[in-house]
Design an enzyme around this catalytic site. Structure first.
Site, PDB file in Angstrom:
ATOM      1  N   ASP A   1      22.574 -25.842 -32.260  1.00 29.63           N
ATOM      2  CA  ASP A   1      22.049 -25.191 -33.751  1.00 29.63           C
ATOM      3  C   ASP A   1      20.889 -24.271 -33.426  1.00 29.63           C
ATOM      4  O   ASP A   1      21.173 -23.455 -34.272  1.00 29.63           O
ATOM      5  CB  ASP A   1      21.541 -26.626 -34.346  1.00 29.63           C
ATOM      6  CG  ASP A   1      22.542 -27.449 -35.327  1.00 29.63           C
ATOM      7  OD1 ASP A   1      23.747 -27.196 -34.762  1.00 29.63           O
ATOM      8  OD2 ASP A   1      22.197 -27.795 -36.277  1.00 29.63           O
TER       9      ASP A   1
ATOM     10  N   CYS B   1      23.660 -33.880 -29.248  1.00 27.62           N
ATOM     11  CA  CYS B   1      23.095 -32.967 -30.263  1.00 27.62           C
ATOM     12  C   CYS B   1      23.511 -33.447 -31.712  1.00 27.62           C
ATOM     13  O   CYS B   1      24.577 -34.360 -32.002  1.00 27.62           O
ATOM     14  CB  CYS B   1      23.255 -31.606 -29.695  1.00 27.62           C
ATOM     15  SG  CYS B   1      22.139 -31.409 -28.417  1.00 27.62           S
ATOM     16  N   ASP B   2      23.012 -32.628 -32.367  1.00 29.10           N
ATOM     17  CA  ASP B   2      23.124 -32.759 -34.014  1.00 29.10           C
ATOM     18  C   ASP B   2      24.333 -33.226 -34.621  1.00 29.10           C
ATOM     19  O   ASP B   2      24.264 -34.252 -35.272  1.00 29.10           O
ATOM     20  CB  ASP B   2      22.508 -31.358 -34.704  1.00 29.10           C
ATOM     21  CG  ASP B   2      21.242 -30.971 -34.390  1.00 29.10           C
ATOM     22  OD1 ASP B   2      20.602 -31.323 -33.259  1.00 29.10           O
ATOM     23  OD2 ASP B   2      20.632 -30.348 -35.209  1.00 29.10           O
ATOM     24  N   LYS B   3      25.472 -32.552 -34.474  1.00 30.19           N
ATOM     25  CA  LYS B   3      26.730 -32.956 -35.079  1.00 30.19           C
ATOM     26  C   LYS B   3      27.490 -33.735 -34.418  1.00 30.19           C
ATOM     27  O   LYS B   3      28.527 -34.675 -35.067  1.00 30.19           O
ATOM     28  CB  LYS B   3      27.456 -31.694 -35.762  1.00 30.19           C
ATOM     29  CG  LYS B   3      26.640 -30.954 -36.389  1.00 30.19           C
ATOM     30  CD  LYS B   3      25.666 -31.246 -37.534  1.00 30.19           C
ATOM     31  CE  LYS B   3      24.701 -30.496 -38.020  1.00 30.19           C
ATOM     32  NZ  LYS B   3      23.656 -29.966 -37.083  1.00 30.19           N
TER      33      LYS B   3
ATOM     34  N   CYS C   1      16.149 -31.202 -27.975  1.00 27.47           N
ATOM     35  CA  CYS C   1      14.713 -30.732 -28.385  1.00 27.47           C
ATOM     36  C   CYS C   1      13.811 -31.733 -28.498  1.00 27.47           C
ATOM     37  O   CYS C   1      14.222 -32.723 -29.270  1.00 27.47           O
ATOM     38  CB  CYS C   1      14.801 -29.442 -29.322  1.00 27.47           C
ATOM     39  SG  CYS C   1      15.805 -28.084 -28.957  1.00 27.47           S
TER      40      CYS C   1
ATOM     41  N   GLU D   1      21.626 -24.331 -41.803  1.00 29.23           N
ATOM     42  CA  GLU D   1      19.888 -24.873 -41.909  1.00 29.23           C
ATOM     43  C   GLU D   1      19.214 -23.569 -42.011  1.00 29.23           C
ATOM     44  O   GLU D   1      19.487 -22.412 -41.652  1.00 29.23           O
ATOM     45  CB  GLU D   1      19.776 -25.283 -40.280  1.00 29.23           C
ATOM     46  CG  GLU D   1      20.430 -26.764 -40.093  1.00 29.23           C
ATOM     47  CD  GLU D   1      19.984 -27.467 -38.809  1.00 29.23           C
ATOM     48  OE1 GLU D   1      20.232 -28.539 -38.783  1.00 29.23           O
ATOM     49  OE2 GLU D   1      19.594 -26.416 -37.912  1.00 29.23           O
TER      50      GLU D   1
ATOM     51  N   SER E   1      16.853 -27.477 -40.549  1.00 27.25           N
ATOM     52  CA  SER E   1      16.544 -28.241 -39.391  1.00 27.25           C
ATOM     53  C   SER E   1      15.616 -29.237 -39.269  1.00 27.25           C
ATOM     54  O   SER E   1      14.675 -29.349 -40.010  1.00 27.25           O
ATOM     55  CB  SER E   1      16.205 -27.177 -38.312  1.00 27.25           C
ATOM     56  OG  SER E   1      15.893 -27.442 -36.775  1.00 27.25           O
TER      57      SER E   1
END
Length: 556
Positions: free
Chosen positions: A78, A119-121, A191, A442, A468
């Site tokens: 992202d 990670c995010d998704k 992160c 985002e 985010s």
């Protein structure tokens, strides 16, 4: 065994010939086939170490009597996708990941699965797939990045984005910006703050789908490799006991996840992903019931961007289990839920200890008596909107100001960096929702620019897009219905007064119903921004943010 469909009997001789081509021995074909879903790639910093995690999982599976077989899942960074067309392709990958994993697992008849995301998704995407496929499954993630260090202070990616805004405002020098650039992200891993990736990895523990420490052990620690080996061994135990994802991800487990989300102060994106996961297990998830949980759940952690602590600090303080143990002191956790450990939640957290009350506040001394997220409603968001309350400064919890209206993210960024946004303004960014974006981008660039230019305590931002986990301030996203379907956010005009009241869960446009009716009559649907390829198909099927941006076949 499920894999008998492709390994046993004379009719399966052609199938076995193909396994022979892979180099599998008859002994390996006699064992359970365990699919290891690897999100490894060389473009996402959170994934560059997943090859080592996967190898450790393979060892664990083999030691426990299974045959490990790796296949891939995609992932988008992202941070790299931020602020350009690439961000339209971030959220949409959640469904690609779920769909492709379902296809691979069903086509090849795996007996069990080990999901290796970070990670995010791809964390929620693989949780959705696990619920669909429903064979014994365990998660082991790549782990969080260590915090950076700039001028004697710990930093994370949100610090980096805000440094760009500070540099544009003349508050820091080019050399300072360069120092941030070179020191903010010092290791592999997701992160280092409580952003979306770490939020979802922590909630995987809470849901019962990952072993203790899965959400917090840093990526560069050897303990992470040991965890991966244990996950590989544990999935074989799950297979032997026939414990499946839908036995674990029950309604009470999802309520546990929402409760811990409130205590940790997780990313607002969890309010997209938890409804989508709930949908896969057949649970109706109305986002506004989050307020009921928030009302009784204290916020115990202020991890970056809400405060000065990081994932490595949460890990040393006792991790997710310690947070759950604090919540359980007041009976806020459903302790009977089964988990991948083969034990209940209550058994898992029985001996958890809060080792640092500055990182994890004791439940008797919380940051706030209510949770980290809030769902706001009103005539501007009849179906709801989401704010990370724990990352809002006190003076912005109640705010009233004139709307500064932009129909895309880029125009808003130009105005912010051009000094056209002033204290008191309410920036409105619309036509960036799941359908209108498409892809619900985002808004880290505009929120970071606002913070970096010293306006974080005086300017709010409202969008039908999303934020985010690195965003902070009065950033209200997921406004539903979105502008592309004629939601009230499409009717806002420059200078309209917007009233934000986070403690009372209100988001109001100070315009009469008669005037809104006139504007609604004059509103016309816009041409889609994208008319070909996957994004166009996604836009035709996606629902609003309040429903988790799940996909549904359009009704005739």
């Amino acid at each position: 065994m499920r894999s008998d469909t492709v390994t046993k009997g004379k009719q399966q001789a052609p199938h076995r010939s193909l396994f022979n081509a892979l180099g599998l021995t008859p002994e390996e074909m006699e064992r359970p086939l365990v699919g290891i879903v690897s999100s490894y790639n060389e473009i996402v910093p959170g994934h560059m170490n997943l090859d080592k995690i996967v190898n450790a999982v393979k060892q664990g599976v083999a030691m426990a009597g299974g045959t490990p077989i790796v296949f891939p899942a995609i992932a988008v960074c992202d941070g790299i996708a931020m602020g350009h067309i690439g961000m339209k392709y971030s959220l949409v990958t959640r469904d690609l990941i779920a769909d492709s994993t379902e296809a691979m697992a069903m086509a090849h008849q795996f007996d069990a699965l080990v999901m290796v995301p970070n990670c995010d998704k791809n964390v929620p995407g693989l949780l959705m797939a696990a619920a669909r496929i429903n064979v014994p499954t365990i998660f082991v993630s790549g782990g969080p990045m260590l915090a950076g260090h700039v001028k004697g202070k710990k930093t994370s990616l949100s610090s980096m984005f805000e440094a760009v805004g500070a540099n544009a405002a003349g508050l820091i020098t080019d050399d300072d910006l360069c120092e941030f650039e070179n020191k903010t992200c010092p290791t592999c891993g997701s992160c280092s703050g409580m952003y979306t990736a770490n939020s979802m990895n922590c909630l995987t523990e809470v849901l019962g789908m990952g072993l203790g420490g899965n959400g917090t052990i840093p990526a560069v620690y050897s303990e992470r490799i040991r965890l991966a080996k244990h996950a590989g061994m544990k999935v074989m135990e799950l297979w032997e006991k026939n414990i499946r994802p839908r036995d674990i991800m029950t309604e009470n487990a999802i309520l546990n996840a929402l409760t811990v989300d409130m205590a940790l102060g997780c990313s607002t994106n969890s309010m997209l992903h938890l409804p989508a996961i709930a949908h896969e297990v057949g649970m109706d998830f109305e986002i506004d019931f989050a307020n009921g949980i928030s009302e009784k759940t204290p916020n115990l952690c202020h991890l970056a961007p809400a405060g000065p602590t990081y994932m490595e600090d949460l890990n040393e303080a006792g991790g997710v289990y310690a947070v759950m143990a604090e919540l359980n002191k007041k009976g806020l956790i459903h302790t009977e839920c089964m988990t991948v450990t083969g034990k209940t939640v209550g058994e898992n957290i029985k001996n958890a200890v809060n080792k640092d009350p500055e990182v994890i506040r004791p439940i008797e001394n919380p940051y706030t008596p209510t949770g980290g997220l809030a769902v706001l409603k009103g005539n501007l968001a009849p179906d709801g909107s989401v704010v990370k309350r724990s990352a809002v400064v006190e003076e912005m919890l109640v705010h009233e100001g004139p709307a500064r209206v932009f129909d895309c993210e880029e125009d808003a960024i130009d105005a912010i960096k051009g000094g056209k946004i002033v204290a008191g303004d309410v920036v409105v960014i619309r036509y960036e929702g799941p359908k209108g974006g498409p892809g619900m981008r985002e808004m880290l660039n505009p929120t970071s620019a606002i913070a970096g230019m010293g306006l974080g305590s005086s300017v709010a931002l409202i969008t039908d897009g999303r934020f985010s986990g690195a965003s902070r301030g009065a950033s209200i996203g997921h406004v539903s219905p979105e502008a592309a379907v004629g939601g009230p956010i499409a009717l806002v005009e420059e200078g309209d007064i917007i009233k934000i009241d986070i403690p009372n869960l209100k988001l109001e446009l100070d315009v009469s119903e008669e005037e809104l009716a006139k504007r609604r009559e004059a509103w016309t649907e816009r041409e889609p921004k994208v008319t070909t390829g996957y994004l166009a198909r996604y836009a035709s099927m996606v629902t609003s943010g309040n429903r988790g941006a799940i996909l549904e076949v359009p009704k005739n």
